[in-house]
Design a protein around this motif. Structure first.
Motif, PDB file in Angstrom:
ATOM      1  N   ILE A   1       0.872  -1.174   0.000  1.00 38.89           N
ATOM      2  CA  ILE A   1       0.000   0.000   0.000  1.00 38.89           C
ATOM      3  C   ILE A   1       0.907   1.221   0.000  1.00 38.89           C
ATOM      4  N   GLN A   2       0.803   2.035  -1.046  1.00 40.39           N
ATOM      5  CA  GLN A   2       1.584   3.265  -1.175  1.00 40.39           C
ATOM      6  C   GLN A   2       0.880   4.385  -0.402  1.00 40.39           C
ATOM      7  N   THR A   3       1.657   5.261   0.212  1.00 37.83           N
ATOM      8  CA  THR A   3       1.043   6.382   0.929  1.00 37.83           C
ATOM      9  C   THR A   3       1.285   7.704   0.210  1.00 37.83           C
ATOM     10  N   ASP A   4       2.003   7.652  -0.921  1.00 41.41           N
ATOM     11  CA  ASP A   4       2.210   8.857  -1.717  1.00 41.41           C
ATOM     12  C   ASP A   4       1.386   8.737  -2.998  1.00 41.41           C
ATOM     13  N   HIS A   5       1.744   9.498  -4.005  1.00 40.40           N
ATOM     14  CA  HIS A   5       0.979   9.499  -5.255  1.00 40.40           C
ATOM     15  C   HIS A   5       1.860   9.150  -6.447  1.00 40.40           C
ATOM     16  N   PRO A   6       2.244   7.871  -6.576  1.00 39.81           N
ATOM     17  CA  PRO A   6       3.094   7.478  -7.704  1.00 39.81           C
ATOM     18  C   PRO A   6       2.369   7.648  -9.040  1.00 39.81           C
ATOM     19  N   GLN A   7       3.131   7.926 -10.071  1.00 40.49           N
ATOM     20  CA  GLN A   7       2.551   8.050 -11.416  1.00 40.49           C
ATOM     21  C   GLN A   7       2.469   6.665 -12.056  1.00 40.49           C
ATOM     22  N   PHE A   8       1.479   5.900 -11.612  1.00 41.18           N
ATOM     23  CA  PHE A   8       1.271   4.559 -12.155  1.00 41.18           C
ATOM     24  C   PHE A   8       0.951   4.657 -13.639  1.00 41.18           C
ATOM     25  N   LYS A   9       1.349   3.640 -14.367  1.00 42.66           N
ATOM     26  CA  LYS A   9       1.057   3.571 -15.806  1.00 42.66           C
ATOM     27  C   LYS A   9      -0.100   2.604 -16.043  1.00 42.66           C
ATOM     28  N   ASP A  10      -0.845   2.875 -17.090  1.00 37.41           N
ATOM     29  CA  ASP A  10      -1.883   1.958 -17.568  1.00 37.41           C
ATOM     30  C   ASP A  10      -2.965   1.638 -16.538  1.00 37.41           C
TER      31      ASP A  10
ATOM     32  N   PRO B   1     -11.035  15.943  -2.549  1.00 37.74           N
ATOM     33  CA  PRO B   1     -10.488  17.072  -3.311  1.00 37.74           C
ATOM     34  C   PRO B   1      -8.967  17.072  -3.435  1.00 37.74           C
ATOM     35  N   ALA B   2      -8.253  16.629  -2.415  1.00 40.64           N
ATOM     36  CA  ALA B   2      -6.791  16.585  -2.476  1.00 40.64           C
ATOM     37  C   ALA B   2      -6.294  15.549  -3.484  1.00 40.64           C
ATOM     38  N   LEU B   3      -7.189  14.671  -3.938  1.00 36.14           N
ATOM     39  CA  LEU B   3      -6.827  13.606  -4.875  1.00 36.14           C
ATOM     40  C   LEU B   3      -7.262  13.896  -6.312  1.00 36.14           C
ATOM     41  N   TYR B   4      -8.085  14.900  -6.507  1.00 38.08           N
ATOM     42  CA  TYR B   4      -8.643  15.166  -7.845  1.00 38.08           C
ATOM     43  C   TYR B   4      -7.565  15.222  -8.931  1.00 38.08           C
ATOM     44  N   ASP B   5      -6.611  16.139  -8.778  1.00 40.69           N
ATOM     45  CA  ASP B   5      -5.596  16.340  -9.825  1.00 40.69           C
ATOM     46  C   ASP B   5      -4.780  15.075 -10.042  1.00 40.69           C
ATOM     47  N   TYR B   6      -4.439  14.410  -8.941  1.00 43.18           N
ATOM     48  CA  TYR B   6      -3.647  13.182  -9.054  1.00 43.18           C
ATOM     49  C   TYR B   6      -4.398  12.119  -9.862  1.00 43.18           C
ATOM     50  N   ILE B   7      -5.625  11.856  -9.477  1.00 43.00           N
ATOM     51  CA  ILE B   7      -6.391  10.804 -10.169  1.00 43.00           C
ATOM     52  C   ILE B   7      -6.612  11.167 -11.627  1.00 43.00           C
ATOM     53  N   LEU B   8      -6.971  12.404 -11.890  1.00 38.03           N
ATOM     54  CA  LEU B   8      -7.189  12.824 -13.281  1.00 38.03           C
ATOM     55  C   LEU B   8      -5.906  12.714 -14.098  1.00 38.03           C
ATOM     56  N   SER B   9      -4.741  12.940 -13.457  1.00 36.84           N
ATOM     57  CA  SER B   9      -3.468  12.852 -14.182  1.00 36.84           C
ATOM     58  C   SER B   9      -3.151  11.424 -14.623  1.00 36.84           C
ATOM     59  N   LEU B  10      -3.757  10.443 -13.967  1.00 35.71           N
ATOM     60  CA  LEU B  10      -3.543   9.042 -14.338  1.00 35.71           C
ATOM     61  C   LEU B  10      -4.357   8.656 -15.574  1.00 35.71           C
TER      62      LEU B  10
ATOM     63  N   PHE C   1     -16.725  15.576  -8.155  1.00 32.08           N
ATOM     64  CA  PHE C   1     -15.622  14.859  -8.776  1.00 32.08           C
ATOM     65  C   PHE C   1     -16.097  14.058  -9.992  1.00 32.08           C
ATOM     66  N   GLU C   2     -17.295  13.508  -9.901  1.00 26.30           N
ATOM     67  CA  GLU C   2     -17.848  12.782 -11.049  1.00 26.30           C
ATOM     68  C   GLU C   2     -17.957  13.709 -12.261  1.00 26.30           C
ATOM     69  N   GLU C   3     -18.398  14.931 -12.036  1.00 25.50           N
ATOM     70  CA  GLU C   3     -18.516  15.899 -13.142  1.00 25.50           C
ATOM     71  C   GLU C   3     -17.141  16.268 -13.703  1.00 25.50           C
ATOM     72  N   LEU C   4     -16.158  16.480 -12.822  1.00 22.86           N
ATOM     73  CA  LEU C   4     -14.793  16.786 -13.284  1.00 22.86           C
ATOM     74  C   LEU C   4     -14.241  15.641 -14.137  1.00 22.86           C
ATOM     75  N   ALA C   5     -14.468  14.426 -13.693  1.00 24.52           N
ATOM     76  CA  ALA C   5     -13.989  13.258 -14.441  1.00 24.52           C
ATOM     77  C   ALA C   5     -14.667  13.187 -15.809  1.00 24.52           C
ATOM     78  N   GLN C   6     -15.961  13.386 -15.832  1.00 26.05           N
ATOM     79  CA  GLN C   6     -16.698  13.304 -17.098  1.00 26.05           C
ATOM     80  C   GLN C   6     -16.253  14.380 -18.076  1.00 26.05           C
ATOM     81  N   GLU C   7     -15.898  15.564 -17.560  1.00 24.44           N
ATOM     82  CA  GLU C   7     -15.379  16.630 -18.426  1.00 24.44           C
ATOM     83  C   GLU C   7     -14.069  16.214 -19.093  1.00 24.44           C
ATOM     84  N   LYS C   8     -13.321  15.326 -18.440  1.00 22.00           N
ATOM     85  CA  LYS C   8     -12.052  14.825 -18.981  1.00 22.00           C
ATOM     86  C   LYS C   8     -12.254  13.547 -19.802  1.00 22.00           C
ATOM     87  N   GLY C   9     -13.517  13.161 -20.003  1.00 22.12           N
ATOM     88  CA  GLY C   9     -13.800  11.966 -20.788  1.00 22.12           C
ATOM     89  C   GLY C   9     -13.639  10.669 -20.011  1.00 22.12           C
TER      90      GLY C   9
END
Length: 118
Positions: A45-54, A68-77, A93-101
């Protein structure tokens, strides 16, 4: 398909623990992020925000107040979808995600896996 479990816990009573194990039992790759280090079935279990692939799916076990502290991180994945498990529903957050497809759904990962709908 790789799934990121956010809110992962090494406590066997937690739904995130059960979901991680069920994902593995259904032959899904997993990555885990939580507030405390630990492991589930040999996966750290990671406690930071690694840039996982795929990452295909993010399954949320974190309440909306802490998301909210996770929005940018999750969207960046750039996952294909985000599953908001019971108690993690978050219209903003659901709306933000949908705006990003990114597809989002309010569902239970355990039920989706159990019924072959994951």
């Amino acid at each position: 398909m790789k799934t990121l479990v956010i809110g992962a816990s090494a406590n066997p009573e937690r739904y995130s623990f059960k979901a991680a194990n069920m994902l593995l039992a259904h032959n899904h790759e997993i990555e885990l992020i939580g507030t405390k280090q630990g492991e589930i079935a040999g996966h750290s279990i990671q406690t930071d925000h690694p840039q996982f692939k795929d990452i295909d799916t993010v399954t949320m076990y974190v309440g909306p107040r802490h998301q909210p502290a996770l929005y940018d991180y999750i969207l960046s994945l750039n996952p294909r979808r985000i599953i908001f498990n019971p108690g993690a529903e978050n219209e903003e957050f659901e709306e933000l995600a949908q705006e990003k497809g990114i597809f989002s759904e309010e569902a239970c990962t355990l039920v989706l896996l159990s019924t072959g709908q994951f």
